[in-house]
Design an enzyme around this catalytic site. Structure first.
Site, PDB file in Angstrom:
ATOM      1  N   CYS A  98       0.750  -1.229   0.130  1.00 53.96           N
ATOM      2  CA  CYS A  98       0.086   0.037   0.072  1.00 53.96           C
ATOM      3  C   CYS A  98       0.928   1.461   0.075  1.00 53.96           C
ATOM      4  CB  CYS A  98      -0.872   0.110   1.183  1.00 53.96           C
ATOM      5  SG  CYS A  98      -1.967  -1.382   1.229  1.00 53.96           S
ATOM      6  N   ASP A 157       3.423   2.449   2.479  1.00 51.29           N
ATOM      7  CA  ASP A 157       4.498   2.592   3.533  1.00 51.29           C
ATOM      8  C   ASP A 157       4.295   1.519   4.588  1.00 51.29           C
ATOM      9  OD1 ASP A 157       5.048   5.201   2.684  1.00 51.29           O
ATOM     10  OD2 ASP A 157       3.577   6.241   4.194  1.00 51.29           O
ATOM     11  N   CYS A 199       7.994   7.710   2.842  1.00 52.18           N
ATOM     12  CA  CYS A 199       8.712   9.090   2.244  1.00 52.18           C
ATOM     13  C   CYS A 199       9.467   9.923   3.052  1.00 52.18           C
ATOM     14  CB  CYS A 199       7.229   9.916   2.013  1.00 52.18           C
ATOM     15  SG  CYS A 199       6.683  10.400   3.377  1.00 52.18           S
ATOM     16  N   CYS A 253       2.369  10.585   8.044  1.00 51.27           N
ATOM     17  CA  CYS A 253       3.851   9.740   7.860  1.00 51.27           C
ATOM     18  C   CYS A 253       4.366   9.572   9.364  1.00 51.27           C
ATOM     19  CB  CYS A 253       4.956  10.630   7.339  1.00 51.27           C
ATOM     20  SG  CYS A 253       4.279  10.926   5.477  1.00 51.27           S
TER      21      CYS A 253
END
Length: 185
Positions: free
Chosen positions: A25, A27, A52, A96
């Site tokens: 997906c 991460d 990221c 994140c």
């Protein structure tokens, strides 16, 4: 540019290991910890991510924050604290910073499990809010962390309340609660 505490050796001798996310997906995050059993503190922490730059920076900072911290205190480090240490993240990148703290909690729970401390394990169970579409409170929180700021935006990301609509008021309440939790100073 110089992330700290990256896991470079998969044979690193850890006392607890936690992995969250899904590489398919996008991460995925793994955090491993070494624990000083005399003081119940994190002696060392390493991590690896397939995410990221914001995920990398957030987890690098997290790994520095929790060294020397008790397991109980480290378990409650929040994305908001991580973002503050970083000097903030753009709102659309807050999600994140959530991977690192979730993986850390999983590693701490793994440590407790390995050491027969089952009573210390905290289970973060999701509750279904929309029975028609099987959308959980965790998915609503993830939508908020991913940029949703109102009912319509949460609905677009999760498809919640698109059948009977009975959960709309609760979705609005939870959306506001998660905005307050993650974005209010």
């Amino acid at each position: 540019m110089n992330p700290r505490n990256i896991l470079k050796d998969d044979n690193y001798p850890d006392d607890g290991r936690g992995t969250v996310g899904n590489i398919q997906c996008g991460d995925e995050m793994m955090v491993v910890i070494q624990v000083d059993k005399k003081t119940n503190t994190i002696a060392d922490v390493k991590w690896k991510t397939y995410g990221c730059a914001s995920a990398i920076a957030s987890t690098s900072v997290l790994s520095e924050i929790v060294k020397g911290m008790t397991l109980d205190k480290a378990f409650h480090v929040s994305p908001k604290q991580i973002a503050a240490e970083l000097g903030q993240l753009p709102e659309h990148k807050i999600h994140c910073s959530v991977l690192g703290d979730k993986a850390l909690r999983a590693a701490i729970n793994d440590y407790y499990k390995r050491n027969g401390m089952d009573d210390k394990i905290v289970h973060e169970e999701a509750r279904i809010v929309c029975k028609c579409m099987s959308v959980t409170d965790h998915e609503i929180e993830e939508a908020v962390l991913d940029g949703a700021r109102n009912f319509i935006e949460v609905q677009e990301k999760t498809k919640i309340s698109t059948v009977c609509g009975k959960c709309k008021d609760e979705v609005i309440q939870l959306t506001n609660q998660y905005i307050e939790k993650h974005f209010s100073n």
